[in-house]
Design a protein around this motif. Structure first.
Motif, mmCIF file in Angstrom:
data_model
loop_
_atom_site.group_PDB
_atom_site.id
_atom_site.type_symbol
_atom_site.label_atom_id
_atom_site.label_comp_id
_atom_site.label_asym_id
_atom_site.label_seq_id
_atom_site.Cartn_x
_atom_site.Cartn_y
_atom_site.Cartn_z
ATOM 1 N N GLN A 39 0.849 -1.184 0.000
ATOM 2 C CA GLN A 39 0.000 0.000 0.000
ATOM 3 C C GLN A 39 0.880 1.227 0.000
ATOM 4 O OE1 GLN A 39 -2.922 0.157 3.155
ATOM 5 N NE2 GLN A 39 -4.180 1.588 1.988
ATOM 6 N N ALA A 40 0.765 1.992 -1.057
ATOM 7 C CA ALA A 40 1.494 3.250 -1.173
ATOM 8 C C ALA A 40 0.629 4.377 -0.609
ATOM 9 C CB ALA A 40 1.838 3.522 -2.627
ATOM 10 N N PRO A 41 1.230 5.498 -0.214
ATOM 11 C CA PRO A 41 0.453 6.611 0.343
ATOM 12 C C PRO A 41 -0.639 7.061 -0.622
ATOM 13 C CG PRO A 41 2.777 6.967 0.725
ATOM 14 C CD PRO A 41 2.668 5.770 -0.171
ATOM 15 N N GLY A 42 -1.852 7.176 -0.103
ATOM 16 C CA GLY A 42 -2.967 7.652 -0.906
ATOM 17 C C GLY A 42 -3.542 6.637 -1.870
ATOM 18 N N GLU A 88 8.448 3.552 -7.938
ATOM 19 C CA GLU A 88 7.024 3.250 -7.794
ATOM 20 C C GLU A 88 6.753 1.980 -6.986
ATOM 21 O OE1 GLU A 88 8.699 3.862 -10.639
ATOM 22 O OE2 GLU A 88 7.943 2.629 -12.311
ATOM 23 N N ASP A 89 7.795 1.253 -6.604
ATOM 24 C CA ASP A 89 7.629 0.118 -5.704
ATOM 25 C C ASP A 89 7.585 0.554 -4.235
ATOM 26 O OD1 ASP A 89 9.875 -1.687 -7.819
ATOM 27 O OD2 ASP A 89 7.695 -1.931 -7.712
ATOM 28 N N THR A 90 7.818 1.835 -3.992
ATOM 29 C CA THR A 90 7.793 2.352 -2.628
ATOM 30 C C THR A 90 6.408 2.181 -2.022
ATOM 31 O OG1 THR A 90 9.548 3.970 -3.035
ATOM 32 C CG2 THR A 90 8.032 4.423 -1.212
ATOM 33 N N ALA A 91 6.359 1.521 -0.871
ATOM 34 C CA ALA A 91 5.083 1.227 -0.211
ATOM 35 C C ALA A 91 5.358 0.511 1.109
ATOM 36 C CB ALA A 91 4.210 0.345 -1.092
ATOM 37 N N VAL A 92 4.299 0.354 1.885
ATOM 38 C CA VAL A 92 4.352 -0.573 3.020
ATOM 39 C C VAL A 92 3.928 -1.937 2.492
ATOM 40 C CG1 VAL A 92 3.472 -1.152 5.297
ATOM 41 C CG2 VAL A 92 3.843 1.251 4.683
ATOM 42 N N THR A 115 5.942 -3.773 6.562
ATOM 43 C CA THR A 115 7.328 -3.313 6.575
ATOM 44 C C THR A 115 7.513 -2.310 5.439
ATOM 45 O OG1 THR A 115 9.658 -4.017 6.576
ATOM 46 C CG2 THR A 115 8.167 -5.234 5.140
ATOM 47 N N GLN A 116 8.180 -1.206 5.731
ATOM 48 C CA GLN A 116 8.322 -0.131 4.762
ATOM 49 C C GLN A 116 9.438 -0.435 3.775
ATOM 50 O OE1 GLN A 116 6.552 2.972 4.468
ATOM 51 N NE2 GLN A 116 7.703 3.090 2.546
#
Length: 121
Positions: A39-42, A88-92, A115-116
């Motif tokens: 889950q990415a922000p927003g 774009e893989d940045t997420a929890v 995990t972030q």
């Protein structure tokens, strides 16, 4: 009581690699499917990859060819090897598992705490 504990997240540069782990503990008779979501922000939580107890796998199109899910049934552990990471893989990243707590119990669905993963340009 059953817990899923993730580890392995962190900060990595684009093009780098990370390996996530998820281990189930507690009252576990058998773990059926295990999977990773993110889950990415927003944004809404989305499927990344799943694996069944006999090793069948499924991947989101966005990670095919870059990520590999695997599991060690003896250790109640699933892994997510992430290569060629992109910003774009940045997420929890969350672990998910369908677990039978006893031989006769129904299947329960569990989530880890997340995990972030942060991929910098």
């Amino acid at each position: 009581q059953v817990q899923l504990v993730e580890s392995g997240g962190g900060l990595v540069q684009a093009g780098g690699s990370l390996r996530l782990s998820c281990t189930g503990s507690g009252s576990i008779f058998r773990i059926n499917s295990m999977g990773w979501y993110r889950q990415a922000p927003g944004k809404q939580r989305e499927l990344v990859a799943t694996t069944t107890s006999n090793g069948d796998t499924n991947y989101a199109d966005s990670v095919k060819g870059r990520f590999t899910i695997s599991r060690d049934n003896a250790k109640n552990t699933a892994y997510l090897q992430m290569n060629s990471l992109k910003p774009e893989d940045t997420a929890v990243y969350y672990c998910n598992a369908n677990i039978k707590r006893t031989r006769s119990s129904v299947i329960y669905n569990y989530w880890g705490q997340g995990t972030q993963v942060t991929v910098s340009i």
